[in-house]
Scaffold this motif. Structure first.
Motif, PDB file in Angstrom:
ATOM      1  N   ALA A 109      47.031  31.925  42.979  1.00 31.40           N
ATOM      2  CA  ALA A 109      45.885  32.443  42.224  1.00 31.40           C
ATOM      3  C   ALA A 109      45.217  33.576  43.000  1.00 31.40           C
ATOM      4  O   ALA A 109      45.180  33.566  44.233  1.00 31.40           O
ATOM      5  N   PHE A 110      44.674  34.539  42.258  1.00 30.97           N
ATOM      6  CA  PHE A 110      43.881  35.615  42.836  1.00 30.97           C
ATOM      7  C   PHE A 110      42.486  35.482  42.249  1.00 30.97           C
ATOM      8  O   PHE A 110      42.282  35.677  41.054  1.00 30.97           O
ATOM      9  N   VAL A 111      41.511  35.139  43.080  1.00 29.93           N
ATOM     10  CA  VAL A 111      40.179  34.751  42.613  1.00 29.93           C
ATOM     11  C   VAL A 111      39.153  35.806  43.025  1.00 29.93           C
ATOM     12  O   VAL A 111      38.985  36.094  44.213  1.00 29.93           O
ATOM     13  N   ILE A 112      38.463  36.376  42.036  1.00 34.90           N
ATOM     14  CA  ILE A 112      37.451  37.393  42.307  1.00 34.90           C
ATOM     15  C   ILE A 112      36.121  36.713  42.639  1.00 34.90           C
ATOM     16  O   ILE A 112      35.939  35.520  42.397  1.00 34.90           O
ATOM     17  N   PRO A 113      35.159  37.465  43.182  1.00 35.67           N
ATOM     18  CA  PRO A 113      33.870  36.850  43.539  1.00 35.67           C
ATOM     19  C   PRO A 113      33.144  36.295  42.322  1.00 35.67           C
ATOM     20  O   PRO A 113      33.283  36.800  41.205  1.00 35.67           O
ATOM     21  N   SER A 114      32.366  35.262  42.562  1.00 37.07           N
ATOM     22  CA  SER A 114      31.527  34.686  41.524  1.00 37.07           C
ATOM     23  C   SER A 114      30.109  35.199  41.730  1.00 37.07           C
ATOM     24  O   SER A 114      29.483  34.925  42.752  1.00 37.07           O
ATOM     25  N   VAL A 115      29.601  35.967  40.751  1.00 34.28           N
ATOM     26  CA  VAL A 115      28.268  36.552  40.913  1.00 34.28           C
ATOM     27  C   VAL A 115      27.310  36.169  39.792  1.00 34.28           C
ATOM     28  O   VAL A 115      26.189  36.659  39.743  1.00 34.28           O
ATOM     29  N   GLU A 146      30.952  38.799  35.785  1.00 33.73           N
ATOM     30  CA  GLU A 146      32.336  38.538  36.180  1.00 33.73           C
ATOM     31  C   GLU A 146      33.246  39.651  35.663  1.00 33.73           C
ATOM     32  O   GLU A 146      34.148  40.113  36.365  1.00 33.73           O
ATOM     33  N   ARG A 147      32.990  40.106  34.440  1.00 33.37           N
ATOM     34  CA  ARG A 147      33.799  41.195  33.893  1.00 33.37           C
ATOM     35  C   ARG A 147      33.603  42.473  34.685  1.00 33.37           C
ATOM     36  O   ARG A 147      34.552  43.234  34.897  1.00 33.37           O
ATOM     37  N   GLU A 148      32.368  42.725  35.125  1.00 32.75           N
ATOM     38  CA  GLU A 148      32.123  43.934  35.902  1.00 32.75           C
ATOM     39  C   GLU A 148      32.879  43.876  37.226  1.00 32.75           C
ATOM     40  O   GLU A 148      33.492  44.868  37.642  1.00 32.75           O
ATOM     41  N   MET A 149      32.863  42.730  37.891  1.00 28.21           N
ATOM     42  CA  MET A 149      33.616  42.586  39.126  1.00 28.21           C
ATOM     43  C   MET A 149      35.095  42.858  38.890  1.00 28.21           C
ATOM     44  O   MET A 149      35.760  43.551  39.665  1.00 28.21           O
ATOM     45  N   LEU A 150      35.602  42.324  37.795  1.00 31.41           N
ATOM     46  CA  LEU A 150      37.013  42.459  37.476  1.00 31.41           C
ATOM     47  C   LEU A 150      37.401  43.907  37.211  1.00 31.41           C
ATOM     48  O   LEU A 150      38.548  44.296  37.406  1.00 31.41           O
ATOM     49  N   SER A 151      36.447  44.720  36.773  1.00 29.67           N
ATOM     50  CA  SER A 151      36.744  46.113  36.438  1.00 29.67           C
ATOM     51  C   SER A 151      36.659  47.053  37.633  1.00 29.67           C
ATOM     52  O   SER A 151      37.001  48.239  37.513  1.00 29.67           O
ATOM     53  N   LEU A 152      36.214  46.565  38.772  1.00 29.75           N
ATOM     54  CA  LEU A 152      36.032  47.440  39.931  1.00 29.75           C
ATOM     55  C   LEU A 152      37.377  47.855  40.523  1.00 29.75           C
ATOM     56  O   LEU A 152      38.307  47.052  40.639  1.00 29.75           O
ATOM     57  N   ILE A 184      44.259  33.374  46.849  1.00 23.91           N
ATOM     58  CA  ILE A 184      43.573  34.435  47.573  1.00 23.91           C
ATOM     59  C   ILE A 184      42.178  34.519  46.975  1.00 23.91           C
ATOM     60  O   ILE A 184      42.031  34.711  45.762  1.00 23.91           O
ATOM     61  N   LEU A 185      41.157  34.355  47.790  1.00 23.37           N
ATOM     62  CA  LEU A 185      39.774  34.387  47.326  1.00 23.37           C
ATOM     63  C   LEU A 185      39.070  35.603  47.916  1.00 23.37           C
ATOM     64  O   LEU A 185      39.001  35.758  49.133  1.00 23.37           O
ATOM     65  N   CYS A 186      38.554  36.463  47.050  1.00 23.21           N
ATOM     66  CA  CYS A 186      37.888  37.684  47.497  1.00 23.21           C
ATOM     67  C   CYS A 186      36.404  37.442  47.758  1.00 23.21           C
ATOM     68  O   CYS A 186      35.721  36.813  46.943  1.00 23.21           O
ATOM     69  N   ASP A 187      35.914  37.960  48.867  1.00 27.88           N
ATOM     70  CA  ASP A 187      34.497  37.941  49.202  1.00 27.88           C
ATOM     71  C   ASP A 187      33.841  36.580  48.970  1.00 27.88           C
ATOM     72  O   ASP A 187      32.961  36.426  48.116  1.00 27.88           O
ATOM     73  N   PRO A 188      34.244  35.572  49.740  1.00 27.66           N
ATOM     74  CA  PRO A 188      33.600  34.273  49.598  1.00 27.66           C
ATOM     75  C   PRO A 188      32.137  34.312  50.019  1.00 27.66           C
ATOM     76  O   PRO A 188      31.770  35.041  50.948  1.00 27.66           O
ATOM     77  N   ALA A 189      31.313  33.548  49.323  1.00 25.36           N
ATOM     78  CA  ALA A 189      29.926  33.372  49.754  1.00 25.36           C
ATOM     79  C   ALA A 189      29.898  32.429  50.954  1.00 25.36           C
ATOM     80  O   ALA A 189      30.894  31.781  51.290  1.00 25.36           O
ATOM     81  N   ARG A 190      28.760  32.358  51.620  1.00 27.13           N
ATOM     82  CA  ARG A 190      28.636  31.418  52.730  1.00 27.13           C
ATOM     83  C   ARG A 190      28.831  29.990  52.214  1.00 27.13           C
ATOM     84  O   ARG A 190      28.260  29.589  51.198  1.00 27.13           O
ATOM     85  N   ASP A 191      29.682  29.214  52.905  1.00 31.21           N
ATOM     86  CA  ASP A 191      30.008  27.843  52.490  1.00 31.21           C
ATOM     87  C   ASP A 191      30.487  27.818  51.043  1.00 31.21           C
ATOM     88  O   ASP A 191      30.055  26.972  50.244  1.00 31.21           O
ATOM     89  N   ASP A 192      31.385  28.708  50.709  1.00 37.34           N
ATOM     90  CA  ASP A 192      31.855  28.835  49.331  1.00 37.34           C
ATOM     91  C   ASP A 192      32.471  27.525  48.852  1.00 37.34           C
ATOM     92  O   ASP A 192      33.425  27.024  49.466  1.00 37.34           O
TER      93      ASP A 192
END
Length: 341
Positions: free
Chosen positions: A70-76, A82-88, A130-138
């Motif tokens: 899996a390729f996991v984008i940040p959760s914001v 989420e769509r905006e992150m995906l479009s970057l 693969i997890l992109c930009d994990p938050a602290r204690d994700d």
């Protein structure tokens, strides 16, 4: 006209050519069962000559694995964010590079919906992520760990100092490089639109900015900026900065699309870029390179980061213990937004 594809060589074809049973072929190729060494060697030779390739689906079924990562984008936040992150550009280049490496190793790459529970993760049926930009204690890392699945992060989790399976750039060095360049271009009051998050990338950059300001006897000017509605959030923060009586003469817009908001705020106030205001970005993109004016930015080389993360994860899923973490070099792309004439 194209030729029809040759039929796939099957395990039965190998068995017939080698004069043995299907079971013997299976045991010979998988290193299982009591097979005479000479027979095992002959079967492998025949399989190679025929161009036999084992079915990944069959292998995965026997091993209890899917082969998929899996390729996991940040959760914001909400779906729109989420769509905006995906479009970057940055995340799409990461995903593309990761997919190329995964496909070369015959692993499908999945872009999943948000993963919030163990049931969400189980339903995906992946072998790792693969997890992109994990938050602290994700919490998503904890889910993978609970199921015993490997996870590689692009940037590190600040709450997990012992987790070494990550890929990142030299964030502090990149910020210092950018500050030195902006200062050399004439920036005296350099402000930072920082990303309001617990990501290590954001924290590293802000810490490096504050340390540089202290070393150069400059007053730090930091505006925490939301990662939701990127351009609009940066526009709002830039307006606040540029309306100050002691407005900055340079702004480093940390996240992708922040710089566009800064440019809009400056133009509304009649400020010229770069003559009246220097603008630089913490992440390069097509938007930065092709904007008016083109924006100086740090190229994190996401194609190298994504490839490194995928190679690291595939090695982990296949039982290897590769060297980690992996630091990917970055480049400063100097453009018109910081070139005063």
């Amino acid at each position: 006209m194209s030729r029809p594809a040759a039929p796939r060589v099957t395990i039965r074809d190998v068995a017939a050519a080698a004069g043995v049973s299907v079971t013997t072929v299976s045991h010979s190729l998988n290193g299982k069962g009591a097979v005479d060494p000479a027979t095992r060697a002959r079967v492998k030779q025949v399989a190679a000559q025929l161009g036999y390739r084992a079915s990944r689906a069959a292998q995965a079924l026997r091993a209890g694995r899917s082969g998929t990562i899996a390729f996991v984008i940040p959760s914001v936040g909400a779906v729109a964010e989420e769509r905006e992150m995906l479009s970057l550009d940055y995340y799409m280049q990461l995903a593309s590079a990761a997919a190329r490496v995964a496909f070369t190793r015959r692993h499908p790459l999945l872009l999943p919906p948000p993963i919030e529970t163990l049931d969400d993760l189980r339903e995906l049926g992946v072998d790792g992520a693969i997890l992109c930009d994990p938050a602290r204690d994700d919490p998503r890392i904890a889910l993978f760990e609970e199921l015993g699945l490997p996870i590689v992060t692009i940037e590190r989790d600040l709450g997990r100092p012992d987790h070494r399976w990550y890929v990142e750039g030299d964030n502090r060095g990149n910020m210092r490089l950018l500050l030195d360049h902006v200062a050399a271009a004439g920036g005296r009051r350099i402000a930072l639109l920082s990303a309001d998050s617990t990501w290590s990338w954001s924290a590293d950059n802000e810490q490096a900015y504050r340390a540089w300001c202290e070393e150069h006897e400059r007053t730090p000017i930091v505006e925490p900026t939301s990662l939701r509605h990127l351009e609009t959030s940066a526009y709002d923060r830039a307006c606040a900065l540029l309306d100050r009586p002691d407005r900055p003469d340079a702004i480093i817009a940390l996240a992708e699309r922040y710089a566009t908001g800064v440019v809009r705020a400056a133009r509304e106030r009649g400020l010229r870029i770069p003559q009246d205001l220097l603008v630089a970005g913490g992440i390069d993109s097509h938007q930065a390179a092709e904007g008016d004016p083109p924006i100086t930015a740090i190229d994190l080389q996401p194609e190298l980061q994504g490839a490194a993360a995928a190679a690291l994860l595939v090695a982990l899923t296949e039982g290897e213990r590769p060297e980690a973490p992996r630091i990917v070099p970055s480049r400063l792309r100097v453009r018109a937004s910081t070139q005063r004439t």
